[in-house]
Design an enzyme around this catalytic site. Structure first.
Site, mmCIF file in Angstrom:
data_model
loop_
_atom_site.group_PDB
_atom_site.id
_atom_site.type_symbol
_atom_site.label_atom_id
_atom_site.label_comp_id
_atom_site.label_asym_id
_atom_site.label_seq_id
_atom_site.Cartn_x
_atom_site.Cartn_y
_atom_site.Cartn_z
ATOM 1 N N ARG A 1 30.964 42.094 44.439
ATOM 2 C CA ARG A 1 32.340 41.947 44.903
ATOM 3 C C ARG A 1 33.285 41.691 43.735
ATOM 4 O O ARG A 1 32.905 41.105 42.726
ATOM 5 C CB ARG A 1 32.424 40.785 45.904
ATOM 6 C CG ARG A 1 31.521 40.967 47.104
ATOM 7 C CD ARG A 1 31.753 39.921 48.168
ATOM 8 N NE ARG A 1 31.967 38.590 47.615
ATOM 9 C CZ ARG A 1 32.257 37.522 48.366
ATOM 10 N NH1 ARG A 1 32.395 37.648 49.667
ATOM 11 N NH2 ARG A 1 32.421 36.339 47.816
ATOM 12 N N ARG B 1 38.545 30.818 41.769
ATOM 13 C CA ARG B 1 38.022 30.407 43.085
ATOM 14 C C ARG B 1 37.474 28.983 43.047
ATOM 15 O O ARG B 1 37.678 28.198 43.976
ATOM 16 C CB ARG B 1 36.896 31.364 43.517
ATOM 17 C CG ARG B 1 37.386 32.723 43.970
ATOM 18 C CD ARG B 1 36.228 33.665 44.216
ATOM 19 N NE ARG B 1 35.414 33.251 45.341
ATOM 20 C CZ ARG B 1 34.135 33.571 45.489
ATOM 21 N NH1 ARG B 1 33.512 34.279 44.566
ATOM 22 N NH2 ARG B 1 33.470 33.173 46.549
#
Length: 223
Positions: A160, A171
């Protein structure tokens, strides 16, 4: 282990902390039902339910799903489970969600996996995902049986975009900022248990021993 009364637990940890592996071992060893907010989200989006369409709209616009929508979704699934012991994974993500969960259910313990960010970065950049199911593999410690293919369906795995080093860093920082108030909330209630380490297989025995002790005390209370 057969539980003598309902036991409700939450597991927390940043992406790549081994939460999925530990959750699977907890549910297998202790007979808790695993409730993943990610699975519930995918199911509702794929089924095009009212909440699913609302969430897809948020996600497509790069927005966080609003707290009240997440709470409605997860609490609805918990109610449908009736009098079951469960392990909740991926919820709560904010203090608002933690309070909403607390209003509906008594959480017996919160397991937090504390894995150094540099370890997680290394893991995530080795991660490959089967997008339709959400199954995740890691080339270093949880590889697929056939390189590049999902074990169950044989379909191709992909890396991804958000598993690139720069995105992983963002993140992890976002997770830390968002969830620190949740950890503080549970710490203040005396139910937070932190397990630190760099390897899931070394963290797991401590989690297992803790839950054995915790559930043994439950049995004694019931007796």
């Amino acid at each position: 282990m057969v539980l003598q009364r309902i036991f409700r637990a939450v597991i927390m940890g940043p992406p790549g902390s081994g939460k999925g592996t530990v959750s699977a071992r907890i549910t297998k060893t202790f007979g808790l039902k695993h409730i993943s907010s990610g699975d519930i989200l995918r199911t509702n989006i794929n089924a095009k339910t009212e909440l699913g369409l609302l969430m897809k709209s948020c996600i497509d616009q790069g927005q966080l799903v609003p707290d009240d929508v997440m709470c409605r979704l997860i609490l609805s699934d918990l109610r449908a489970m009736g009098q079951s012991s469960w392990l909740l994974d991926g919820f709560p993500r904010t203090a608002f969600q933690a309070e909403a969960l607390d209003d509906a259910y008594s959480v017996d313990t919160v397991i937090n996996l504390n894995v150094p960010f540099h370890t997680i970065k290394q893991r995530l950049t080795s991660r490959w995902t089967h997008l339709p199911s959400g199954r995740v593999y890691n080339i270093d410690f949880n590889p697929p049986k056939v390189l590049g293919l999902d074990d169950v369906t044989g379909e191709p795995l992909v890396q991804r975009d958000d598993d690139t080093p720069d995105t992983v860093t963002r993140r992890l920082k976002a997770y830390e900022t968002q969830t620190e108030p949740v950890l503080e909330y549970y710490r203040s209630k005396g139910v937070l248990q932190i397990f630190s380490g760099t390897e899931t297989n070394k963290i797991w025995p401590h989690v297992e021993a803790f839950l054995h002790r915790k559930l043994s005390s439950f049995k004694q209370k019931v007796a």
